[in-house]
Design a protein around this motif. Structure first.
Motif, short mmCIF file in Angstrom:
data_model
loop_
_atom_site.label_atom_id
_atom_site.label_comp_id
_atom_site.label_asym_id
_atom_site.label_seq_id
_atom_site.Cartn_x
_atom_site.Cartn_y
_atom_site.Cartn_z
N PRO A 49 0.81 -1.24 0.00
CA PRO A 49 0.00 0.00 0.00
C PRO A 49 0.83 1.28 0.00
N ARG A 50 2.12 1.20 0.37
CA ARG A 50 2.97 2.40 0.33
C ARG A 50 3.36 2.78 -1.10
N CYS A 51 3.11 1.88 -2.05
CA CYS A 51 3.30 2.24 -3.46
C CYS A 51 2.02 2.04 -4.26
N SER A 52 1.10 1.25 -3.73
CA SER A 52 -0.20 1.00 -4.37
C SER A 52 -1.31 1.29 -3.37
N PRO A 53 -1.58 2.56 -3.09
CA PRO A 53 -2.56 2.88 -2.05
C PRO A 53 -3.96 2.36 -2.33
N LEU A 54 -4.29 2.09 -3.59
CA LEU A 54 -5.59 1.51 -3.90
C LEU A 54 -5.76 0.16 -3.22
N ARG A 55 -4.66 -0.50 -2.91
CA ARG A 55 -4.70 -1.83 -2.29
C ARG A 55 -4.68 -1.77 -0.77
N ALA A 56 -4.70 -0.58 -0.19
CA ALA A 56 -4.79 -0.46 1.27
C ALA A 56 -6.13 -1.03 1.74
N GLU A 57 -6.12 -1.76 2.85
CA GLU A 57 -7.35 -2.37 3.34
C GLU A 57 -8.35 -1.32 3.80
N ASP A 58 -7.88 -0.24 4.39
CA ASP A 58 -8.77 0.73 5.01
C ASP A 58 -8.35 2.14 4.62
N LEU A 59 -9.25 2.89 3.98
CA LEU A 59 -8.97 4.28 3.61
C LEU A 59 -9.77 5.26 4.45
N SER A 60 -10.41 4.80 5.49
CA SER A 60 -11.22 5.69 6.31
C SER A 60 -10.32 6.64 7.10
N GLY A 61 -10.88 7.79 7.46
CA GLY A 61 -10.16 8.74 8.29
C GLY A 61 -9.13 9.57 7.56
N LEU A 62 -9.13 9.50 6.22
CA LEU A 62 -8.18 10.30 5.45
C LEU A 62 -8.75 11.70 5.20
N PRO A 63 -7.90 12.66 4.84
CA PRO A 63 -8.38 14.02 4.59
C PRO A 63 -9.28 14.08 3.36
#
Length: 363
Positions: free
Chosen positions: A270-284
């Motif tokens: 996810p540090r190079c493919s953020p689309l694959r991060a499990e959780d995107l909640s709480g972002l700006p």
């Protein structure tokens, strides 16, 4: 004046700039006429004719494509191309070259301010596939951002691959964020009013910074993500449809990825493919811009959708007639200038919302 962002063009690049300046004088009516025969994508959008010409030349003029061959030559070509396409813009009140402390040594950066007043700080990461690009290649665009947003802009020269592959750029980007938070009060700015922004590879870094600092005492107020790379292992319809002919090609993407991520197993991190991060909640809150004729279009659309599903306020702008890299093509493209004006207006709206005590809403 910034000394670090000045570049003296070679003779071929000066000739190229002369051609581009002549192109910039083509009346919009003539461009509209030419546009009637410009290519149309599978969604019915028609590419701007001046940008179609850029894509054709990149594929067919020997020596023009910067996304191949020797890395040093590609970096030089990218910088010269950026300077060749630079608009002449009004002077700025502040142009200051800086050196930040990074995890592996100094990180060069340049600060821009349009006038004596500033509404906040925009931390900018340039595009270039993590291999090319610099403060020089993006100097004209970040000047436009400074004028158009009313914010200080801090443009960062993070480490590039293959000299420093993943995660060096990420580490430098996070270090630049921490510098921005620390230095903002000294510049008379509120650390709660910092935007993270970038185009292409830089858009990727902006998303990753937001993920890396999520939950900390100070987090970004807003994300400006311009045709971001969000999945280094993607195989999308847009990557196939625009594999050639529109500036960024499938071969170019492979050339970048092989240098930034030589270890194939890392490409889903996810540090190079953020689309694959499990959780995107709480972002700006975020504003995502995609181009209609861009291989990266679909992963930008998918990232905006993932943010929305996670409850993050997000707006999406689809610039249907644009190609990848259009923010660096404003000299010749009225459509690109209008698109940049729109993204600047969106940042101003977001910062106005923050000034009134609310979040930088995507609504």
């Amino acid at each position: 004046m910034s000394r670090d962002t000045y570049m003296r063009l070679s003779l071929p690049a000066r000739i190229q700039r002369g051609v581009l300046l002549a192109t910039a004088r083509i009346p919009e009516g003539a461009l509209a006429f030419l546009g009637r025969r410009a290519p149309v994508n599978s969604d019915g959008e028609r590419v701007a004719p001046e940008l179609a010409a850029i894509g054709w030349a990149n594929d067919n003029v020997p020596g023009l494509n910067p996304f191949q061959g020797e890395v040093a030559q590609s970096r030089l070509q990218t910088d010269e191309s950026g300077v060749s396409m630079a608009e002449v813009l009004p002077p700025l009140a502040v142009e200051e070259d800086l050196v930040l402390d990074g995890p592996a040594g100094p990180i060069p950066a340049t600060r821009y301010r349009s006038s004596t007043e500033s509404a906040g700080l925009l931390l900018y990461f340039h595009g270039g596939g993590f291999v090319t690009g610099s403060r020089i290649s993006h100097d004209a665009f970040v000047r436009r951002l400074a004028h158009g947003t009313g914010l200080d802009v801090l443009s960062v020269d993070y480490r590039l691959a293959p000299d420093d592959p993943f995660p060096a750029a990420v580490d430098d980007a996070v270090a630049a964020w921490r510098f921005a938070v620390d230095v903002a009060p000294r510049w008379g700015l509120d650390p709660a009013r910092i935007v993270v922004a970038g185009d292409s590879a830089g858009g990727n870094l902006a998303t990753v910074v937001a993920l890396q600092v999520r939950g900390e005492a100070v987090t970004p107020a807003f994300q400006l993500l311009i045709y971001p790379v969000t999945d280094q292992a993607a195989d999308t319809p847009s990557r196939r449809e625009f594999a050639s002919g529109f500036f960024l090609t499938a071969d170019g993407i492979d050339w970048f990825t092989d240098r930034y991520l030589p270890d194939v197993d890392q490409r889903t991190d996810p540090r190079c493919s953020p689309l694959r991060a499990e959780d995107l909640s709480g972002l700006p809150p975020a504003h995502v811009i995609v181009a209609g004729f861009d291989p990266l279009r679909d992963e930008g659309l998918a990232y905006a959708q993932r943010l929305e599903e996670a409850g993050v306020p997000v707006t999406l702008r689809r610039e249907g007639s644009m190609i990848h890299g259009f923010v660096n093509m404003t000299l010749i493209s009225p459509g690109a200038r209008a698109a940049v004006d729109r993204m600047c207006a969106r940042v101003r709206e977001a910062m106005a919302a923050v000034a009134q005590g609310g979040p930088a809403s995507g609504a």
